[in-house]
Structure formats: structure tokens, C-alpha cells
Scaffold this motif. Structure first.
Motif, PDB file in Angstrom:
ATOM      1  N   SER A  47       0.698  -1.120  -0.072  1.00 52.77           N
ATOM      2  CA  SER A  47       0.082  -0.059  -0.015  1.00 52.77           C
ATOM      3  C   SER A  47       0.983   1.488  -0.011  1.00 52.77           C
ATOM      4  CB  SER A  47      -0.748   0.002   1.245  1.00 52.77           C
ATOM      5  OG  SER A  47      -1.630   1.132   1.029  1.00 52.77           O
ATOM      6  N   ILE A  48       1.804   1.271   0.746  1.00 51.82           N
ATOM      7  CA  ILE A  48       3.018   2.349   0.799  1.00 51.82           C
ATOM      8  C   ILE A  48       3.569   2.718  -0.538  1.00 51.82           C
ATOM      9  CG2 ILE A  48       4.955   3.211   1.831  1.00 51.82           C
ATOM     10  CD1 ILE A  48       4.007   1.951   4.583  1.00 51.82           C
ATOM     11  N   GLU A  49       4.030   1.559  -1.180  1.00 50.71           N
ATOM     12  CA  GLU A  49       4.680   1.461  -2.578  1.00 50.71           C
ATOM     13  C   GLU A  49       3.509   2.095  -3.498  1.00 50.71           C
ATOM     14  OE1 GLU A  49       5.915  -2.544  -2.904  1.00 50.71           O
ATOM     15  OE2 GLU A  49       7.696  -2.127  -2.398  1.00 50.71           O
ATOM     16  N   LYS A  50       2.631   1.481  -3.570  1.00 51.38           N
ATOM     17  CA  LYS A  50       1.518   2.115  -4.602  1.00 51.38           C
ATOM     18  C   LYS A  50       1.273   3.730  -4.218  1.00 51.38           C
ATOM     19  CE  LYS A  50      -1.009  -2.001  -5.359  1.00 51.38           C
ATOM     20  NZ  LYS A  50      -2.533  -2.541  -5.360  1.00 51.38           N
ATOM     21  N   GLU A  51       1.036   3.925  -2.957  1.00 55.70           N
ATOM     22  CA  GLU A  51       0.892   5.464  -2.766  1.00 55.70           C
ATOM     23  C   GLU A  51       2.392   6.209  -3.253  1.00 55.70           C
ATOM     24  OE1 GLU A  51      -0.760   8.983  -1.774  1.00 55.70           O
ATOM     25  OE2 GLU A  51      -1.624   7.107  -1.935  1.00 55.70           O
ATOM     26  N   VAL A  52       3.425   5.709  -2.912  1.00 55.03           N
ATOM     27  CA  VAL A  52       4.477   6.647  -3.400  1.00 55.03           C
ATOM     28  C   VAL A  52       4.667   6.426  -4.821  1.00 55.03           C
ATOM     29  CG1 VAL A  52       7.056   6.246  -3.552  1.00 55.03           C
ATOM     30  CG2 VAL A  52       6.119   6.019  -1.338  1.00 55.03           C
ATOM     31  N   GLU A  53       4.111   5.479  -5.560  1.00 52.14           N
ATOM     32  CA  GLU A  53       4.127   5.370  -7.022  1.00 52.14           C
ATOM     33  C   GLU A  53       3.147   6.359  -7.579  1.00 52.14           C
ATOM     34  OE1 GLU A  53       4.406   1.737  -9.414  1.00 52.14           O
ATOM     35  OE2 GLU A  53       4.261   0.819  -7.568  1.00 52.14           O
TER      36      GLU A  53
ATOM     37  N   GLU B   8       2.312  11.294 -23.281  1.00 52.16           N
ATOM     38  CA  GLU B   8       2.973  10.870 -22.144  1.00 52.16           C
ATOM     39  C   GLU B   8       2.137  11.138 -21.071  1.00 52.16           C
ATOM     40  OE1 GLU B   8       6.248   9.135 -20.094  1.00 52.16           O
ATOM     41  OE2 GLU B   8       5.991   9.561 -22.302  1.00 52.16           O
ATOM     42  N   ILE B   9       1.497  12.188 -20.800  1.00 52.62           N
ATOM     43  CA  ILE B   9       0.598  12.251 -19.720  1.00 52.62           C
ATOM     44  C   ILE B   9      -0.730  11.259 -19.630  1.00 52.62           C
ATOM     45  CG2 ILE B   9      -1.322  13.794 -18.882  1.00 52.62           C
ATOM     46  CD1 ILE B   9       0.449  16.283 -19.575  1.00 52.62           C
ATOM     47  N   ALA B  10      -1.150  10.907 -20.955  1.00 55.37           N
ATOM     48  CA  ALA B  10      -2.079   9.971 -20.789  1.00 55.37           C
ATOM     49  C   ALA B  10      -1.434   8.570 -20.380  1.00 55.37           C
ATOM     50  CB  ALA B  10      -2.761   9.882 -22.176  1.00 55.37           C
ATOM     51  N   GLN B  11      -0.445   8.251 -20.770  1.00 57.63           N
ATOM     52  CA  GLN B  11       0.331   6.964 -20.327  1.00 57.63           C
ATOM     53  C   GLN B  11       0.756   6.860 -18.834  1.00 57.63           C
ATOM     54  OE1 GLN B  11       4.030   6.868 -22.619  1.00 57.63           O
ATOM     55  NE2 GLN B  11       3.219   5.406 -24.480  1.00 57.63           N
ATOM     56  N   ILE B  12       0.918   8.109 -18.332  1.00 63.38           N
ATOM     57  CA  ILE B  12       1.225   8.013 -16.810  1.00 63.38           C
ATOM     58  C   ILE B  12      -0.159   8.186 -16.306  1.00 63.38           C
ATOM     59  CG2 ILE B  12       2.205   9.650 -15.087  1.00 63.38           C
ATOM     60  CD1 ILE B  12       4.077  10.769 -17.000  1.00 63.38           C
ATOM     61  N   ARG B  13      -1.074   8.613 -16.667  1.00 64.71           N
ATOM     62  CA  ARG B  13      -2.365   8.524 -16.134  1.00 64.71           C
ATOM     63  C   ARG B  13      -2.880   6.850 -16.287  1.00 64.71           C
ATOM     64  NH1 ARG B  13      -4.380  14.177 -18.216  1.00 64.71           N
ATOM     65  NH2 ARG B  13      -4.106  15.241 -15.940  1.00 64.71           N
ATOM     66  N   ARG B  14      -2.848   6.236 -17.174  1.00 63.71           N
ATOM     67  CA  ARG B  14      -3.151   4.894 -17.135  1.00 63.71           C
ATOM     68  C   ARG B  14      -2.178   3.946 -16.209  1.00 63.71           C
ATOM     69  NH1 ARG B  14      -3.198   6.045 -22.838  1.00 63.71           N
ATOM     70  NH2 ARG B  14      -1.304   5.452 -23.134  1.00 63.71           N
ATOM     71  N   LYS B  15      -1.108   4.389 -15.859  1.00 58.91           N
ATOM     72  CA  LYS B  15      -0.359   3.669 -14.923  1.00 58.91           C
ATOM     73  C   LYS B  15      -0.925   3.882 -13.604  1.00 58.91           C
ATOM     74  CE  LYS B  15       4.088   3.760 -17.410  1.00 58.91           C
ATOM     75  NZ  LYS B  15       5.508   4.032 -17.466  1.00 58.91           N
ATOM     76  N   ILE B  16      -1.532   5.057 -13.416  1.00 62.22           N
ATOM     77  CA  ILE B  16      -1.977   5.560 -12.116  1.00 62.22           C
ATOM     78  C   ILE B  16      -3.167   4.729 -11.770  1.00 62.22           C
ATOM     79  CG2 ILE B  16      -3.380   7.254 -10.829  1.00 62.22           C
ATOM     80  CD1 ILE B  16      -1.323   9.489 -11.741  1.00 62.22           C
ATOM     81  N   GLU B  17      -4.065   4.586 -12.793  1.00 66.18           N
ATOM     82  CA  GLU B  17      -5.271   3.822 -12.914  1.00 66.18           C
ATOM     83  C   GLU B  17      -4.931   2.221 -12.428  1.00 66.18           C
ATOM     84  OE1 GLU B  17      -7.319   4.475 -16.415  1.00 66.18           O
ATOM     85  OE2 GLU B  17      -7.674   6.510 -16.010  1.00 66.18           O
ATOM     86  N   GLU B  18      -3.862   1.916 -13.172  1.00 65.93           N
ATOM     87  CA  GLU B  18      -3.618   0.308 -13.012  1.00 65.93           C
ATOM     88  C   GLU B  18      -3.090   0.107 -11.423  1.00 65.93           C
ATOM     89  OE1 GLU B  18      -0.614  -0.352 -15.705  1.00 65.93           O
ATOM     90  OE2 GLU B  18      -1.988  -0.120 -17.384  1.00 65.93           O
ATOM     91  N   LEU B  19      -2.703   1.232 -10.637  1.00 69.30           N
ATOM     92  CA  LEU B  19      -2.266   1.077  -9.346  1.00 69.30           C
ATOM     93  C   LEU B  19      -3.505   0.586  -8.378  1.00 69.30           C
ATOM     94  CD1 LEU B  19       0.271   4.142  -8.764  1.00 69.30           C
ATOM     95  CD2 LEU B  19       0.713   1.603  -9.009  1.00 69.30           C
TER      96      LEU B  19
END
Length: 103
Positions: free
Chosen positions: A7-13, A92-103
């Protein structure tokens, strides 16, 4: 304990990705400001063009016409480059947002 650590790792990411997005959006804004500043300068040039150039002749007129053509080419290049840059930053922003959603 491992779920807490995950959970901490996900929050940091999540925060790191958020910071990346903030930086990219800021960069995009700075690029936009720079382009607007460039166009403010060219508008001043074109206003002077309309006012003074019709009276020029000879070598000064020929030299001015070269500068005018160069400026038009530079504008076209800046437009194309800016469009490409904005597209890439947005992608690039869209890719990063997708990564956030995957968390």
C-alpha cells in the motif's frame, strides 16, 4: 505487514506519477507561453511591415523580403514543432494516467 508495505509502495508510485504529470503540464504551459511570446513579436513585425515597407525600394526592400520569407518559414516550422511537442506531452501524460489507474 506485506499488504501495508504494498500500500505504501503504491502510494509512493501514485505520488511520483502525479509529480511527473504536474511537471509535464507545467512544461506544456511554458512552451505555450514561449510560443505566444514569439507570436507577439511577429505581430509587431507585421504591423511595422504594413506601415513602413510599402515605401521601401531597391536593396533594402529586397533584403527585407528575404527576412520576411525566412520569418514565415520559421513560423511554419514552429507551428509544426509545437503541435508535435504538445501531442507528445499529452500522450505521455495519458500514459502516466493509465499507470496511475492500474495501481
Amino acid at each position: 505487514m506485506s499488504s501495508l508495505w504494498e500500500s505504501i509502495e503504491k502510494e509512493v508510485e501514485h505520488r511520483a506519477y502525479g509529480t511527473m504529470i504536474d511537471c509535464l503540464e507545467s512544461y506544456q504551459g511554458q512552451v505555450k507561453e514561449a510560443i505566444e511570446e514569439f507570436y507577439q513579436g511577429t505581430r509587431g513585425f507585421y504591423r511595422a511591415n504594413e506601415e513602413y515597407v510599402p515605401y521601401w525600394q531597391g536593396e533594402s526592400r529586397a533584403a527585407y523580403e528575404l527576412i520576411y520569407r525566412d520569418l514565415r518559414q520559421i513560423e511554419a516550422h514552429i507551428d509544426a514543432t509545437a503541435d508535435e511537442l504538445f501531442h507528445e506531452i499529452s500522450r505521455e501524460i495519458a500514459q502516466i494516467r493509465r499507470k496511475i489507474e492500474e495501481l
